[in-house]
Design a protein around this motif. Structure first.
Motif, PDB file in Angstrom:
ATOM      1  N   UNK A   6     -23.010 -14.572  -2.939  1.00 45.27           N
ATOM      2  CA  UNK A   6     -23.559 -15.471  -3.947  1.00 45.27           C
ATOM      3  C   UNK A   6     -23.474 -16.920  -3.495  1.00 45.27           C
ATOM      4  N   UNK A   7     -24.558 -17.653  -3.732  1.00 47.76           N
ATOM      5  CA  UNK A   7     -24.625 -19.091  -3.477  1.00 47.76           C
ATOM      6  C   UNK A   7     -25.265 -19.743  -4.700  1.00 47.76           C
ATOM      7  N   UNK A   8     -25.056 -21.040  -4.874  1.00 52.90           N
ATOM      8  CA  UNK A   8     -25.623 -21.717  -6.045  1.00 52.90           C
ATOM      9  C   UNK A   8     -27.134 -21.506  -6.218  1.00 52.90           C
ATOM     10  N   UNK A   9     -27.854 -21.331  -5.142  1.00 53.33           N
ATOM     11  CA  UNK A   9     -29.306 -21.137  -5.276  1.00 53.33           C
ATOM     12  C   UNK A   9     -29.670 -19.789  -5.925  1.00 53.33           C
ATOM     13  N   UNK A  10     -28.712 -18.881  -6.052  1.00 57.36           N
ATOM     14  CA  UNK A  10     -28.951 -17.598  -6.726  1.00 57.36           C
ATOM     15  C   UNK A  10     -28.726 -17.675  -8.233  1.00 57.36           C
TER      16      UNK A  10
END
Length: 127
Positions: A6-10
């Motif tokens: 998971x990354x902030x763009x998800x």
């Protein structure tokens, strides 16, 4: 189907998807969504995409070198029954083969179908 950390763009795709499911709305209510976004960032969280479309995620609690507790496993309803959940679960075991992995679940039938054994139970501590 790629499984990614998971990354902030998800965040937007994940929050939008679970917000459409009545059983998951508590995670994205006005009073809890910011706390949940923080939990997604601070937990062991994986997302799954198929052809660029968000199809599911898994969030786990991992604070020591002994065990991992899977807190949430969500697959977008129209993508269910395509092994996405199983693939997300397998990713945790693949990355942490020497740790005990437990699932905190209210969907026992699903995990029993996968052949997981039930160990104990969970109780809520009253206020």
């Amino acid at each position: 189907m790629p499984i990614l950390r998971y990354k902030p763009e998800h965040q937007d795709a994940l929050i939008s998807s679970i917000g459409e499911d009545p059983d998951w709305k508590a995670f994205v209510s006005q009073s809890s969504v910011d706390k949940y976004k923080k939990s997604l960032r601070e937990s062991l969280t994986y997302v799954c995409y198929e052809k660029g479309v968000f199809v599911g995620y898994l969030r786990a609690l991992h604070d020591d070198d002994f065990s991992i507790y899977i807190s949430e496993l969500f697959v977008v309803p129209e993508w269910r029954n395509r092994t996405i959940g199983r693939t997300l679960l397998a990713q945790v075991k693949k990355e942490f083969p020497d740790l005990n992995i437990y699932v905190l679940s209210d969907e026992d039938a699903y995990y029993e179908k996968l052949g997981y054994g039930k160990v104990g139970s969970v109780f809520e501590v009253p206020e």
